[in-house]
Design an enzyme around this catalytic site. Structure first.
Site, PDB file in Angstrom:
ATOM      1  N   HIS A 163      23.319 115.765  51.638  1.00 33.37           N
ATOM      2  CA  HIS A 163      22.227 114.990  52.401  1.00 33.37           C
ATOM      3  C   HIS A 163      21.848 115.619  53.573  1.00 33.37           C
ATOM      4  O   HIS A 163      20.709 115.575  53.942  1.00 33.37           O
ATOM      5  CB  HIS A 163      22.816 113.717  52.889  1.00 33.37           C
ATOM      6  CG  HIS A 163      23.300 112.729  51.634  1.00 33.37           C
ATOM      7  ND1 HIS A 163      22.122 111.900  51.102  1.00 33.37           N
ATOM      8  CD2 HIS A 163      24.435 111.917  51.498  1.00 33.37           C
ATOM      9  CE1 HIS A 163      22.757 111.057  50.271  1.00 33.37           C
ATOM     10  NE2 HIS A 163      24.169 110.836  50.485  1.00 33.37           N
ATOM     11  N   HIS A 195      19.008 117.965  52.694  1.00 30.60           N
ATOM     12  CA  HIS A 195      17.828 117.135  52.357  1.00 30.60           C
ATOM     13  C   HIS A 195      17.313 116.861  53.710  1.00 30.60           C
ATOM     14  O   HIS A 195      15.955 117.112  53.866  1.00 30.60           O
ATOM     15  CB  HIS A 195      18.159 115.783  51.716  1.00 30.60           C
ATOM     16  CG  HIS A 195      17.148 115.130  51.116  1.00 30.60           C
ATOM     17  ND1 HIS A 195      17.359 113.836  50.505  1.00 30.60           N
ATOM     18  CD2 HIS A 195      15.716 115.327  50.876  1.00 30.60           C
ATOM     19  CE1 HIS A 195      16.225 113.639  50.126  1.00 30.60           C
ATOM     20  NE2 HIS A 195      15.475 114.567  50.168  1.00 30.60           N
ATOM     21  N   HIS A 212      29.210 116.525  49.153  1.00 31.06           N
ATOM     22  CA  HIS A 212      28.175 115.429  49.056  1.00 31.06           C
ATOM     23  C   HIS A 212      27.381 115.099  50.329  1.00 31.06           C
ATOM     24  O   HIS A 212      26.198 115.117  50.450  1.00 31.06           O
ATOM     25  CB  HIS A 212      29.132 114.131  48.710  1.00 31.06           C
ATOM     26  CG  HIS A 212      28.259 112.949  48.485  1.00 31.06           C
ATOM     27  ND1 HIS A 212      27.873 112.479  47.409  1.00 31.06           N
ATOM     28  CD2 HIS A 212      27.438 112.062  49.577  1.00 31.06           C
ATOM     29  CE1 HIS A 212      27.186 111.389  47.427  1.00 31.06           C
ATOM     30  NE2 HIS A 212      26.926 111.015  48.827  1.00 31.06           N
ATOM     31  N   GLU A 213      28.213 114.950  51.476  1.00 28.55           N
ATOM     32  CA  GLU A 213      27.338 114.758  52.622  1.00 28.55           C
ATOM     33  C   GLU A 213      26.506 115.779  53.165  1.00 28.55           C
ATOM     34  O   GLU A 213      25.463 115.893  53.845  1.00 28.55           O
ATOM     35  CB  GLU A 213      28.421 114.384  53.863  1.00 28.55           C
ATOM     36  CG  GLU A 213      29.175 113.067  53.346  1.00 28.55           C
ATOM     37  CD  GLU A 213      28.109 111.809  53.211  1.00 28.55           C
ATOM     38  OE1 GLU A 213      26.998 111.703  53.728  1.00 28.55           O
ATOM     39  OE2 GLU A 213      28.758 110.924  52.381  1.00 28.55           O
TER      40      GLU A 213
HETATM   41 ZN   LIG Z   1      25.542 109.693  49.649  1.00 28.21          ZN
END
Ligand SMILES: [Zn+2]
Length: 710
Positions: free
Chosen positions: A507, A510, A503-504
């Site tokens: 990010h 991104h 998940h991280e």
């Molecule tokens: Zn998040």
């Protein structure tokens, strides 16, 4: 909002303290040699990374003060320009202003989260009201707003490109939302509110950290360890040694300590003790209690929203998000809530049956959930965490995330050892595009420690932008609190931790893949309910059988994860989703309940939360994922009236991942479309427009329910 400018406010009794501090500070500046302060010169480090080996606590305050001064001068240059406003002399100049402040902000606020100390906390308390005031001085500057307004009015004639138009729109909106259209009296009140909020939100998370650090479960009697896997016992013994409690076992409220304890400890009284310690953080009527803090924050937010013409804080926040208003969010959450609750009730019945079958006669309580859900899972799928953990050595999982990014986008992660770090646990990678060009740096900092807040997050020491034809690439970090290595075993993650790491990392991608010209539109500076799309979509790859075969090797034998285990993981995929959905949605509803309040009042925090949870029918066996007094996301972390975003983005990510499933999870065309339209775009375009360009259609809301098995 200007990047890194902290929004908000202050208390009258701080004034005198601040004044004294500022005088001292000025003296320090005069006495200190500025050439020794690393913030005042160009970093002479590989990739322009912050020189953590040279940065000292004493450097922060002078850099903040000088950074504010410099930006004020830059703003003054913009407003006193005798030329008519142009995009370049006003909007672009504003976006690029405050370089020194951004530099010190990027480093300082990374440390307040990941490696804080008494000194850093003290500086944070002193500097946040100053930064709040500084932000207000910019956004309530009438001459500056007048120039922005002129440009906004004649936007159509400026021949701007897509990103420039978006930047202008955003600045215009930010000025209005910050109160630039208000009269002087209201603006003055707004400044006070902002200052107070800046301090209270900081105090809130400091209190939570204090509460986490002060709770200890010391075990002396070996029998109390019954049921715990050896690796958990070893870690607890190691933690005890570290705390000077040799020969004992120490458990804490940090996730890698409390979760396995709740999952496996047979001693029910101790499970209850741990659980109650966890859910009462900030609610112990001691110095770190957050109930008064919450009152101040909620009331300030109501007053600010009202001043700005909104009925409540949620309406104010959502006006900027994809969801647009609370009237969209509430039915959205209600629908998931109903389905989740039905499922959770079935799960309770299953666990109660398990309790009975053990010949016990108590009713399932909240502190039994992890323990009995683990047992039901074991019985039903013959799967438990300790079976999969050996295949999830942290370094292998990280390699897996890198491999997925490589297969999707052709990018590579190269370990570098010459970049200074702020703690020995931090590792740094250079990220290279498929053509070998430099994309940025990626820092990982994965283990818990006393100076680190709970949870996992992504951030950067510096944004990406293009100025005077020169492209600056970002310095991105991932911070987590994963299971630590012990003397006998490396860090072995559970499935939840594996997904969090992915998940991280999402990010991170991104932030790293951004291709924007301006700082405010770059990277993850997007709507709150869009920012979780790139992160949550990565979780889909984490446990995919094809991906597991890329990274899930046994830490001792090197053997690839067997197909039988993969198939068990797949089958157990939607297990416990009633619980997971219910605790998540109840937290999102609690957030909305706090922030749709329209009248300032003295809130009884406990009573408010109870009645809020009663009204939705939450059963006693489940607490909201975060209770009010430790809900950092909404009272400290920028997700106020925004916790729903995780579910909102899940609609997007479930639907987006379907695009990959349809064509293959590494389909190059789909990956490229995702990169170009989502990951590279920052906030240079309306997110729904970007999404449709990627998917060719609106997201299908059923995708989320289907995936959660509801
Ligand atoms: Zn998040």
């Amino acid at each position: 909002m200007l990047p890194n400018v902290i929004i908000i406010k202050k208390l009258s009794d701080m004034k005198c303290y601040l004044f004294i501090f500022l005088s001292l500070c000025t003296m320090t500046i005069q006495a200190a040699n500025n050439s020794e302060n690393p913030f005042f010169s160009t970093y002479e480090t590989p990739f322009g990374a912050p020189p953590f080996n040279k940065i000292q606590v004493k450097h922060f305050m002078p850099a903040f003060l000088e950074g504010i001064k410099q930006q004020n001068k830059e703003i003054q240059d913009i407003t006193s320009n005798s030329e008519a406003p142009t995009f370049r002399n006003t909007i672009e100049a504003l976006d690029f202003s405050g370089a020194l402040l951004r530099k010190v902000n990027g480093v300082f606020f990374a440390l307040t989260e990941a490696e804080t100390s008494k000194e850093i906390t003290q500086i944070a308390e002193e500097v946040t009201p100053l930064l709040s005031e500084h932000g207000d001085n910019i956004y309530l500057n009438a001459r500056l707003f007048a120039r922005v307004n002129v440009l906004y009015e004649k936007k159509a004639s400026l021949s701007l490109n897509r990103e420039q138009e978006r930047l202008l729109d955003n600045f215009y909106k930010d000025f209005v939302r910050a109160g630039s259209s208000l009269n002087k009296k209201d603006q003055d009140r707004l400044r006070e509110i902002n200052k107070e909020l800046s301090l209270m939100t900081l105090k809130f998370s400091d209190n939570v950290l204090k509460e986490v650090n002060s709770f200890r479960l010391e075990i002396e009697n070996k029998d109390d360890l019954a049921g715990l896997p050896q690796s958990v016992i070893d870690a607890a013994s190691q933690d005890a040694n570290g705390a000077g409690l040799t020969g004992k076992w120490l458990f804490t409220l940090r996730i890698p300590s409390i979760i396995p304890f709740l999952q496996y400890a047979e001693n029910r009284d101790l499970r209850e003790k741990m659980y109650k310690g966890y859910i009462n953080k900030g609610n112990n009527d001691n110095q770190a209690d957050n109930k008064v803090v919450i009152n101040t924050i909620v009331n300030d937010r109501i007053e600010r929203a009202n001043l700005l013409g909104f009925p409540n804080h949620a309406a104010y926040v959502l006006d900027e998000n994809m969801a647009k208003n609370p009237e969209t969010v509430m039915p959205f959450l209600d629908k998931i809530w109903t389905r989740g609750l039905t499922q959770a009730k079935k799960e309770i019945a299953d666990m109660q049956e398990m309790i009975q079958s053990e010949g016990k006669d108590f009713n399932l309580e909240a502190w039994d959930w992890w323990y009995y859900s683990e047992k039901v899972r074991k019985a039903r799928f013959n799967l438990d965490d300790s079976e999969t953990k050996p295949y999830f050595k942290l370094e292998n999982v990280r390699e897996g995330a890198f491999a997925v990014a490589n297969k999707l986008f052709g990018i590579q992660f190269k370990k570098v050892n010459n970049v200074p770090v702020y703690h020995k646990d931090v590792e740094v990678f250079e990220v290279l595009d498929s053509d070998g060009s430099h994309l940025g740096l990626f820092y990982t900092d994965y283990f818990p420690r006393a100076g680190k807040r709970s949870g996992a997050w992504m951030g950067n020491f510096g944004e990406s932008y293009v100025k005077d034809g020169k492209e600056v690439r970002p310095l991105v970090y991932n911070v987590g609190n994963f299971t630590k290595p012990t003397a006998d075993a490396p860090s072995l993650l559970n499935a939840d931790e594996v997904e969090t790491l992915f998940h991280e990392f999402g990010h991170g991608l991104h932030g790293l893949l951004t291709k924007c010209h301006y700082i405010s539109t770059s990277g993850t500076n997007v709507a709150r309910d869009f920012v979780e799309l790139p992160s949550q979509i990565m979780e889909n790859w984490a446990m995919n059988p094809e991906v597991l075969k890329l990274y899930a090797r046994h830490y001792q034998t090197g053997e690839m994860i067997p197909d039988s285990l993969i198939s068990k993981i797949q089958k157990a995929g939607t297990f416990n989703q009633g619980f997971m959905t219910t605790e998540l949605v109840s937290a999102a509803l609690l957030d909305m309940n706090w922030h749709t309040q329209t009248k300032k009042q003295d809130f009884d925090v406990k009573a408010f939360e109870s009645s809020s949870m009663e009204s939705i029918g939450l059963m006693g066996q489940i607490a909201p994922r975060y209770r009010s007094t430790f809900f950092n996301h909404i009272f400290s972390g920028g997700y106020s009236a925004g916790y729903y975003a995780y579910l909102w983005a899940e609609v997007l990510d479930a639907d987006a991942f379907d695009a990959f499933v349809e064509k293959g999870i590494f389909d190059q065309e789909t990956a490229t479309a995702f990169r170009k339209n989502i990951l590279e775009r920052g906030d240079s375009e309306d997110p729904m427009v970007s999404y449709r360009k990627f998917r060719g259609a609106d997201p299908n809301p059923e995708a989320l329910l289907k995936r959660r098995g509801l």
